[in-house]
Design a protein around this motif. Structure first.
Motif, PDB file in Angstrom:
ATOM      1  N   UNK A  27       0.816  -1.219   0.000  1.00 50.29           N
ATOM      2  CA  UNK A  27       0.000   0.000   0.000  1.00 50.29           C
ATOM      3  C   UNK A  27       0.845   1.263   0.000  1.00 50.29           C
ATOM      4  N   UNK A  28       2.032   1.168  -0.569  1.00 51.03           N
ATOM      5  CA  UNK A  28       2.880   2.328  -0.801  1.00 51.03           C
ATOM      6  C   UNK A  28       3.298   2.350  -2.266  1.00 51.03           C
ATOM      7  N   UNK A  29       3.654   3.525  -2.754  1.00 51.06           N
ATOM      8  CA  UNK A  29       4.040   3.672  -4.143  1.00 51.06           C
ATOM      9  C   UNK A  29       5.533   3.398  -4.320  1.00 51.06           C
ATOM     10  N   UNK A  30       5.851   2.391  -5.110  1.00 59.53           N
ATOM     11  CA  UNK A  30       7.224   2.061  -5.442  1.00 59.53           C
ATOM     12  C   UNK A  30       7.598   2.754  -6.754  1.00 59.53           C
ATOM     13  N   UNK A  31       8.892   2.967  -6.950  1.00 56.38           N
ATOM     14  CA  UNK A  31       9.389   3.662  -8.138  1.00 56.38           C
ATOM     15  C   UNK A  31      10.244   2.718  -8.974  1.00 56.38           C
ATOM     16  N   UNK A  32      10.025   2.734 -10.277  1.00 49.13           N
ATOM     17  CA  UNK A  32      10.832   1.891 -11.162  1.00 49.13           C
ATOM     18  C   UNK A  32      12.292   2.346 -11.132  1.00 49.13           C
ATOM     19  N   UNK A  33      13.189   1.382 -10.977  1.00 49.73           N
ATOM     20  CA  UNK A  33      14.622   1.685 -10.984  1.00 49.73           C
ATOM     21  C   UNK A  33      15.055   2.002 -12.413  1.00 49.73           C
ATOM     22  N   UNK A  34      15.638   3.162 -12.601  1.00 48.36           N
ATOM     23  CA  UNK A  34      16.045   3.593 -13.934  1.00 48.36           C
ATOM     24  C   UNK A  34      16.981   2.579 -14.576  1.00 48.36           C
ATOM     25  N   UNK A  35      16.680   2.192 -15.804  1.00 46.29           N
ATOM     26  CA  UNK A  35      17.529   1.266 -16.550  1.00 46.29           C
ATOM     27  C   UNK A  35      17.366  -0.190 -16.189  1.00 46.29           C
ATOM     28  N   UNK A  36      16.409  -0.505 -15.294  1.00 44.63           N
ATOM     29  CA  UNK A  36      16.273  -1.901 -14.841  1.00 44.63           C
ATOM     30  C   UNK A  36      15.400  -2.749 -15.754  1.00 44.63           C
ATOM     31  N   UNK A  37      14.585  -2.126 -16.569  1.00 47.01           N
ATOM     32  CA  UNK A  37      13.629  -2.878 -17.368  1.00 47.01           C
ATOM     33  C   UNK A  37      14.320  -3.541 -18.560  1.00 47.01           C
ATOM     34  N   UNK A  38      14.096  -4.849 -18.715  1.00 45.81           N
ATOM     35  CA  UNK A  38      14.615  -5.589 -19.866  1.00 45.81           C
ATOM     36  C   UNK A  38      13.481  -6.395 -20.487  1.00 45.81           C
ATOM     37  N   UNK A  97      14.573 -13.909 -24.613  1.00 48.85           N
ATOM     38  CA  UNK A  97      14.941 -14.855 -23.556  1.00 48.85           C
ATOM     39  C   UNK A  97      14.213 -14.591 -22.250  1.00 48.85           C
ATOM     40  N   UNK A  98      14.002 -13.315 -21.895  1.00 50.91           N
ATOM     41  CA  UNK A  98      13.426 -13.006 -20.600  1.00 50.91           C
ATOM     42  C   UNK A  98      12.942 -11.564 -20.554  1.00 50.91           C
ATOM     43  N   UNK A  99      12.227 -11.249 -19.470  1.00 55.76           N
ATOM     44  CA  UNK A  99      11.807  -9.878 -19.195  1.00 55.76           C
ATOM     45  C   UNK A  99      11.937  -9.645 -17.697  1.00 55.76           C
ATOM     46  N   UNK A 100      12.331  -8.441 -17.318  1.00 59.06           N
ATOM     47  CA  UNK A 100      12.495  -8.150 -15.898  1.00 59.06           C
ATOM     48  C   UNK A 100      12.343  -6.660 -15.639  1.00 59.06           C
ATOM     49  N   UNK A 101      12.058  -6.331 -14.374  1.00 53.12           N
ATOM     50  CA  UNK A 101      11.986  -4.937 -13.942  1.00 53.12           C
ATOM     51  C   UNK A 101      12.224  -4.893 -12.441  1.00 53.12           C
ATOM     52  N   UNK A 102      12.803  -3.800 -11.979  1.00 46.10           N
ATOM     53  CA  UNK A 102      13.039  -3.591 -10.551  1.00 46.10           C
ATOM     54  C   UNK A 102      12.320  -2.327 -10.092  1.00 46.10           C
ATOM     55  N   UNK A 127      14.445  -2.946  -2.664  1.00 45.91           N
ATOM     56  CA  UNK A 127      14.339  -3.066  -4.116  1.00 45.91           C
ATOM     57  C   UNK A 127      13.714  -4.409  -4.438  1.00 45.91           C
ATOM     58  N   UNK A 128      12.656  -4.387  -5.220  1.00 45.29           N
ATOM     59  CA  UNK A 128      11.918  -5.604  -5.571  1.00 45.29           C
ATOM     60  C   UNK A 128      12.061  -5.843  -7.068  1.00 45.29           C
ATOM     61  N   UNK A 129      12.534  -7.047  -7.426  1.00 43.61           N
ATOM     62  CA  UNK A 129      12.803  -7.379  -8.831  1.00 43.61           C
ATOM     63  C   UNK A 129      11.992  -8.596  -9.241  1.00 43.61           C
ATOM     64  N   UNK A 130      11.372  -8.502 -10.397  1.00 45.72           N
ATOM     65  CA  UNK A 130      10.634  -9.617 -10.987  1.00 45.72           C
ATOM     66  C   UNK A 130      11.281  -9.961 -12.326  1.00 45.72           C
ATOM     67  N   UNK A 131      11.573 -11.255 -12.532  1.00 45.71           N
ATOM     68  CA  UNK A 131      12.141 -11.724 -13.787  1.00 45.71           C
ATOM     69  C   UNK A 131      11.356 -12.935 -14.275  1.00 45.71           C
ATOM     70  N   UNK A 132      10.988 -12.920 -15.542  1.00 46.33           N
ATOM     71  CA  UNK A 132      10.252 -14.018 -16.157  1.00 46.33           C
ATOM     72  C   UNK A 132      11.048 -14.524 -17.357  1.00 46.33           C
TER      73      UNK A 132
END
Length: 226
Positions: A3-14, A18-23, A51-56
């Protein structure tokens, strides 16, 4: 941290073949909700950033939370990766097709009844009532490694591990389902959805050392279809 607003880490999105990820990151100064006690706004001497990262990828998905003590004073913490798994055919209460295997020998703390006992070889299932049980690993077991049946002929593998300042710590496992009465009390949960899900949460809950100033902890789970 929910219930708080997280901010995308600059340059983390791929995102490639092969895969996709974001922090996403959240600093203590930006935490508005669920604060109090030693973390209270205006009085706390503590500081932190997560820092929370998801990779698929083609094998499954990984979620990782990194916790940094950005202050000088040590603090204690617990963390859970709160994942709902969809159960096919509305079979969450059918122990033959929805269950968790791999927790034999763990100490169970039932948060509903207050009971505590050692789990045997039988799979963990969802009975016809609210389930909220913490499974604490036996001494010497660090990583969590379970198989989750989520419907007829559908199984998932979940593995999880954690470290505090580079030292591995034991991972517990929580199994939760609100059942009928609990589902009705949840504002963001359908009254009948309890038959369609099982929540299996790896967590750092016991024997977790303090996180000293300037140090970091990391906690990660990997889920794949079997």
């Amino acid at each position: 941290l929910r219930n708080n607003y997280w901010t995308e880490v600059a340059g983390s999105k791929t995102d490639d073949d092969a895969s996709a990820s974001v922090s996403m990151e959240l600093a203590l100064k930006d935490v508005v909700n669920a604060r109090g006690g030693k973390w209270d706004v205006g009085t706390t001497k503590l500081d932190a950033k997560c820092t929370y990262t998801v990779k698929i990828d083609g094998n499954g998905f990984t979620t990782t939370i990194d916790m940094e003590n950005t202050g000088t004073e040590a603090w204690d913490f617990m963390v859970l990766l709160h994942t709902y798994f969809a159960v096919g055919s509305g079979a969450a209460l059918d122990g033959a097709t929805c269950n968790v295997v791999g927790l034999a020998g763990y100490t169970v703390t039932d948060k509903v009844t207050g009971d505590e006992y050692l789990l045997g070889e039988d799979p963990v299932t969802i009975p016809g009532s609210l389930v909220d049980r913490v499974h604490t690993p036996p001494e010497g077991t660090l990583d969590l490694d379970v198989t989750i049946a989520v419907g007829p002929n559908k199984k998932l593998s979940l593995t999880a591990s954690g470290e505090v300042d580079g030292t591995k710590v034991p991972v517990s496992g929580v199994v939760w389902n609100p059942n009928k009465e609990g589902a009705k009390a949840l504002g963001d949960f359908g009254d009948e959805q309890y038959v369609d899900m099982i929540c299996v949460e790896p967590g750092l809950l016991s024997n977790v050392p303090l996180l000293e100033g300037g140090k970091a902890a990391t906690f990660s789970q990997f889920v794949k279809v079997l």
